[in-house]
Scaffold this motif. Sequence first.
Motif, PDB file in Angstrom:
ATOM      1  N   THR A   1       0.830  -1.210   0.000  1.00  0.00           N
ATOM      2  CA  THR A   1       0.000   0.000   0.000  1.00  0.00           C
ATOM      3  C   THR A   1       0.864   1.260   0.000  1.00  0.00           C
ATOM      4  N   TYR A   2       1.977   1.222   0.746  1.00  0.00           N
ATOM      5  CA  TYR A   2       2.770   2.445   0.908  1.00  0.00           C
ATOM      6  C   TYR A   2       4.070   2.427   0.103  1.00  0.00           C
ATOM      7  N   ASN A   3       4.113   1.546  -0.905  1.00  0.00           N
ATOM      8  CA  ASN A   3       5.268   1.512  -1.813  1.00  0.00           C
ATOM      9  C   ASN A   3       6.603   1.332  -1.103  1.00  0.00           C
ATOM     10  N   VAL A   4       6.620   0.473  -0.119  1.00  0.00           N
ATOM     11  CA  VAL A   4       7.878   0.075   0.510  1.00  0.00           C
ATOM     12  C   VAL A   4       8.422  -1.048  -0.371  1.00  0.00           C
ATOM     13  N   LYS A   5       9.631  -0.896  -0.875  1.00  0.00           N
ATOM     14  CA  LYS A   5      10.149  -1.863  -1.858  1.00  0.00           C
ATOM     15  C   LYS A   5      10.323  -3.246  -1.226  1.00  0.00           C
ATOM     16  N   THR A   6       9.677  -4.223  -1.811  1.00  0.00           N
ATOM     17  CA  THR A   6       9.689  -5.577  -1.254  1.00  0.00           C
ATOM     18  C   THR A   6       9.525  -6.587  -2.389  1.00  0.00           C
ATOM     19  N   ALA A   7       9.667  -7.878  -2.080  1.00  0.00           N
ATOM     20  CA  ALA A   7       9.466  -8.918  -3.096  1.00  0.00           C
ATOM     21  C   ALA A   7       7.980  -8.985  -3.455  1.00  0.00           C
ATOM     22  N   ASN A   8       7.700  -9.245  -4.725  1.00  0.00           N
ATOM     23  CA  ASN A   8       6.300  -9.454  -5.135  1.00  0.00           C
ATOM     24  C   ASN A   8       5.747 -10.660  -4.405  1.00  0.00           C
ATOM     25  N   ALA A   9       4.506 -10.544  -3.973  1.00  0.00           N
ATOM     26  CA  ALA A   9       3.952 -11.640  -3.173  1.00  0.00           C
ATOM     27  C   ALA A   9       2.438 -11.688  -3.268  1.00  0.00           C
ATOM     28  N   VAL A  10       1.892 -12.866  -3.000  1.00  0.00           N
ATOM     29  CA  VAL A  10       0.448 -13.044  -2.922  1.00  0.00           C
ATOM     30  C   VAL A  10       0.140 -13.704  -1.578  1.00  0.00           C
ATOM     31  N   VAL A  11      -0.937 -13.228  -0.960  1.00  0.00           N
ATOM     32  CA  VAL A  11      -1.339 -13.779   0.345  1.00  0.00           C
ATOM     33  C   VAL A  11      -2.510 -14.736   0.121  1.00  0.00           C
ATOM     34  N   PHE A  12      -2.447 -15.889   0.758  1.00  0.00           N
ATOM     35  CA  PHE A  12      -3.534 -16.874   0.623  1.00  0.00           C
ATOM     36  C   PHE A  12      -4.068 -17.286   1.985  1.00  0.00           C
ATOM     37  N   ASP A  13      -5.399 -17.370   2.096  1.00  0.00           N
ATOM     38  CA  ASP A  13      -5.935 -18.066   3.276  1.00  0.00           C
ATOM     39  C   ASP A  13      -6.681 -19.324   2.845  1.00  0.00           C
ATOM     40  N   SER A  14      -6.660 -19.597   1.534  1.00  0.00           N
ATOM     41  CA  SER A  14      -7.259 -20.839   1.037  1.00  0.00           C
ATOM     42  C   SER A  14      -6.144 -21.782   0.578  1.00  0.00           C
ATOM     43  N   TYR A  15      -6.148 -22.969   1.147  1.00  0.00           N
ATOM     44  CA  TYR A  15      -5.156 -23.985   0.780  1.00  0.00           C
ATOM     45  C   TYR A  15      -5.302 -24.353  -0.699  1.00  0.00           C
TER      46      TYR A  15
END
Length: 412
Positions: free
Chosen positions: A110-124
């Motif tokens: 959200t705040y453009n802090v440089k980080t690795a691209n990622a996806v969050v999952f709560d579904s297995y």
Amino acid sequence: MRVLIVGEGGRESALAAKLNSDSRVSEMYFAKGNATTSKFGKNIYENDIIKLRDFAIKEKIDLTIVGPEAPLVEGIVDEFQAHGLKVFGPRSRAAKLEGSKAFSKKFMQTYNVKTANAVVFDSYEFAKEHIAKRTYPIVIKASGLAGGKGVVICEDHAEAEATLENFMIRRIYGDAGIQVIIEDYLEGFEASVIAFSNGEKFFPCLPVKDYKKVGNGDTGANTGGMGSVAPSPEFQDMHAYDFHKNILEPTLAGLKAENLQFKGMIFFGLMVTKNGCHLLEYNMRFGDPETQSIMALLENDLLDVIEDCLEGKEVELKFKDEKAVTLVMCSGGYPGTIQTDLVISGTDKVKHSQLLYAGATNSGDEVVTSGGRVLNLVATGATYEEARRKVYEDAQVVKFDYAFYREDIGKF
Ligand code: AMP
Ligand code: GLY
């Protein structure tokens, strides 16, 4: 002044040793401390937040410093502040930046802090579909606190499948694995930047190199840290500039926008690739074993710095123009299963380093092991080699059964 330090590791020993040199500190208490902190004050065995709060009220504690992440995430600062107690650390809402990797990744995005691209999952099921489409390696992280063990670099699809199953179905780290983050693998060198916060601004310490892997040459399992070196020889001025612009400043802006400002420590776990600094994680506390090397070089009075931060004042940090090396001596089996109650001897022969106990406790007249990372040897010198020689010379005289340590800390 009466000070309470929450925690029991080498980090807390380093903080205690630094505060002990301050004549304004009249009494120190540690919850639950170790065989070093017992020399500087009294170890108490409460770990429940409410009981600690009552202890602080009863004993008229003037300042509490919180070392580990778990009580911060559980809201120790909120509870102490609600009762008018002075405490250095973030409230639980801000500590969530460490306590939930899903929350912190969303914050970074959200705040453009440089980080690795990622996806969050709560579904297995969705996570499983996702890993089938990826090229490898990838990194899978359990979102919650997992004692530093919830991150797996998966070399292939089979390893990713097994990791997802361990985290999300078998729940080997309990609720920490309800959500997972699947992110791009970044290649580079790591650096830890730890900063004091006065609620408005950050005041970074020297960059530190932490040695995360258990084996020489960075091999084997991830640990809490097998040693540290300050300043990091790899992290140059250009990296510092990049870090300020792409990580520190956007983080401050994000904290303000979300009303998450705090007076305490923030620790940026960085991966520096050929495309610059990327933030791997926030820790909302002093690092361990980074703090041991930082305290060895910090010229300021620690109490002054903490009090100034708590009063929202500016801080000017000063460090000795030397190198610091911290060597962690571990118990056989670490980071897996370890034995405890092994007698530690030879410490009276330590000549060149500061000896700080971590997973070690008093038992009658003896000191015995009580954890995987047993003790730290910390030394400074004009060069890395000089500091390194000191800790390794002292490591040879300290004995306990199955002791081991990395041979390459501070070797460049
Ligand atoms: P974290 O708790 O997120 O800092 O991850 C623990 C360790 O895993 C880091 O110190 C790195 O050594 C490694 N790691 C985490 N994320 C990545 C990534 N995206 N690429 C490569 N290594 C990573
Ligand atoms: N040394 C890494 C940490 O404190 O989490």
